[in-house]
Design an enzyme around this catalytic site. Structure first.
Site, PDB file in Angstrom:
ATOM      1  CB  SER A 204       5.761  -1.967 -16.147  1.00  0.00           C
ATOM      2  OG  SER A 204       7.105  -2.307 -15.886  1.00  0.00           O
ATOM      3  CB  ALA A 205       9.698   0.016 -20.214  1.00  0.00           C
ATOM      4  CB  CYS A 329      10.560 -16.608   0.770  1.00  0.00           C
ATOM      5  SG  CYS A 329      10.898 -18.325   0.164  1.00  0.00           S
TER       6      CYS A 329
HETATM    7  C1  LIG Z   1       5.525  -5.673 -12.807  1.00  0.00           C
HETATM    8  C2  LIG Z   1       4.241  -5.105 -12.262  1.00  0.00           C
HETATM    9  C3  LIG Z   1       4.225  -3.924 -11.409  1.00  0.00           C
HETATM   10  C4  LIG Z   1       5.393  -3.126 -11.296  1.00  0.00           C
HETATM   11  O1  LIG Z   1       6.128  -2.402 -12.348  1.00  0.00           O
HETATM   12  P1  LIG Z   1       7.390  -1.870 -12.058  1.00  0.00           P
HETATM   13  O2  LIG Z   1       7.741  -1.143 -13.449  1.00  0.00           O
HETATM   14  O3  LIG Z   1       8.371  -3.075 -11.899  1.00  0.00           O
HETATM   15  O4  LIG Z   1       7.379  -0.782 -11.068  1.00  0.00           O
HETATM   16  C5  LIG Z   1       2.777  -3.452 -11.243  1.00  0.00           C
HETATM   17  N1  LIG Z   1       1.660  -4.005 -11.312  1.00  0.00           N
HETATM   18  C6  LIG Z   1       1.896  -5.194 -12.059  1.00  0.00           C
HETATM   19  C7  LIG Z   1       0.660  -5.993 -12.389  1.00  0.00           C
HETATM   20  C8  LIG Z   1       2.932  -5.831 -12.313  1.00  0.00           C
HETATM   21  O5  LIG Z   1       2.910  -6.939 -13.132  1.00  0.00           O
END
Ligand SMILES: *Cc1c(COP(=O)(O)O)cnc(C)c1O
Length: 394
Positions: A204-205, A329
């Site tokens: 994820s970026a 929540c």
């Molecule tokens: C934030 C996160 C995701 C989701 O990533 P997105 O780019 O927001 O879809 C998946 N797995 C973990 C462990 C994360 O911390």
């Protein structure tokens, strides 16, 4: 209104100024705005070049070939493509078996649940008390029908680092596909897809100072790994993920990857120091429980439980800090963290937990203020509940 001190970098990070600048250059008429798929003119060629540069940067960060990177809208989409796409590739209609863990991100858990609804079988590994998933657990759960193992690299709530290389080796030996959700590890610790023996990896970026809405799936080429596309149309990304590439987003992720490559080691050392000071500053507060593994974790995520205080009340009295609690929540109730519960943390302690996550802009002073505020709030809440129980007729 004064903004609280941000200590929720595991939820998302701000876009690095250098990243924002690179992204800006890909938006307007004067910039690199072309469609990377346009093959007939310079606008398209230039956009394609920027996208491929970004692909190379990300590939370099994880030590892969750039042809193994598939751009997606985030780690959630990457995990959907990996898990659902890998299962769909199997023509066998007999129920297939997947191994994952109880402490995965919802994007992985919900994909697995969906596959269960199609008739497949899923084993959810329960972590030991320190939260670290180990290869022996995976080995014990294997069946003749196991086709996929999905275990996250770094847990987003407790910061533990799972035994990915060992699990990867085990899967490779048995010819089982191995998917890793690396949203919290790429850009924080060295990640080498060969050493880790992973076949599919979600990135994820926005967890690494890039933009929200951009991610990637690593798909191994040797041995060749196949996923059935989950989004059809246009055949982009070698048919695995259609849709016009978002040049500015991709350039942002590439820039963030390049910066991480250069800075992650120094950041790691800084976070280690900040974590140590923070924990030391809380030393005088009794009945604080550390959730996770002290020896096998990233230093930027600290998860603590404070016995005898209500998590909601604690967050309310910590308005000057922006952090996450161990309660979530939903529409009907306040539920304690499923990650902490899976580790065997008592419900009450799970409710009274806080996740403090550190980032590039965090200073020593921020951490000292946070420790002070937490200490004061916990002490006050404990005194208040003592008074209440003291005056209550028994
Ligand atoms: C934030 C996160 C995701 C989701 O990533 P997105 O780019 O927001 O879809 C998946 N797995 C973990 C462990 C994360 O911390």
């Amino acid at each position: 209104m004064k903004m609280p001190i941000y200590l929720d970098y595991a939820a998302t990070t701000p876009v690095d100024e250098r990243v924002a600048q690179a992204m800006l250059e890909c938006l307007t008429r004067e910039g690199n705005f072309g469609n990377p798929a346009s093959r007939t003119h310079l606008y398209g060629w230039k956009a394609e070049e920027a996208v491929e540069d970004a692909r190379n940067s990300l590939a370099e960060l994880i030590q892969s070939d750039s042809r193994e990177i598939v751009w997606t809208s985030g780690a959630t989409e990457a995990s959907n493509l990996a898990i659902k796409g890998a299962l769909a590739y199997h023509t066998k209609s007999a129920p297939l078996h997947i191994i994952t863990s109880e402490i995965e991100h919802k994007s992985v858990l919900d994909c697995c649940q969906f596959l269960q609804s199609l008739g497949h079988e899923v084993s959810y590994l329960k972590p030991p008390q320190d939260g670290v998933i180990r290869a022996s657990q995976v080995e014990q759960a294997l069946t003749d029908n196991t086709v996929l193992v999905s275990i996250m690299h770094v847990n987003n709530e407790i910061g533990t680092i799972n035994d990915i290389a060992e699990i990867g080796n085990l899967c490779r030996d048995r010819g089982i596909l191995f998917h890793v959700d690396a949203a919290q590890s790429v850009g924080k610790i060295p990640v080498n897809v060969s050493d880790l023996c992973v076949d599919l990896m979600s990135i994820s970026a926005h967890k690494m100072y890039g933009p929200k809405g951009q991610g990637a799936l690593y798909v191994r080429r040797h041995p060749d790994v196949n996923v059935v596309p989950q989004i059809h149309g246009g055949g982009h990304e070698r048919g695995m993920r259609s849709g016009t590439l978002a040049t500015h987003q991709i350039v942002g992720m590439g820039k963030a990857a390049g910066i991480a490559k250069l800075e992650q080691q120094a950041d790691f050392e800084k976070y280690s120091q900040l974590r140590e000071c923070f924990i030391a500053a809380l030393n005088d507060l009794p009945d604080v429980f550390f959730n996770g593994s002290k020896s096998q974790s990233v230093p930027n995520i600290v998860n603590l439980s404070f016995a005898g205080v209500d998590g909601e009340a604690l967050l309310t009295s910590l308005r000057e800090l922006a952090l996450s609690s161990g309660s979530a929540c939903n529409s009907v109730s306040v539920e304690s963290s499923y990650v902490l519960r899976a580790m065997g943390v008592a419900d009450e302690l799970a409710h009274s937990s806080l996740r403090i996550s550190i980032g590039k802009p965090t200073t020593q002073e921020d951490m000292m203020i946070a420790a002070e505020k937490i200490m004061a709030a916990v002490t006050q809440l404990r005194q208040r509940s003592l008074k209440l129980s003291g005056s209550a007729p028994r």
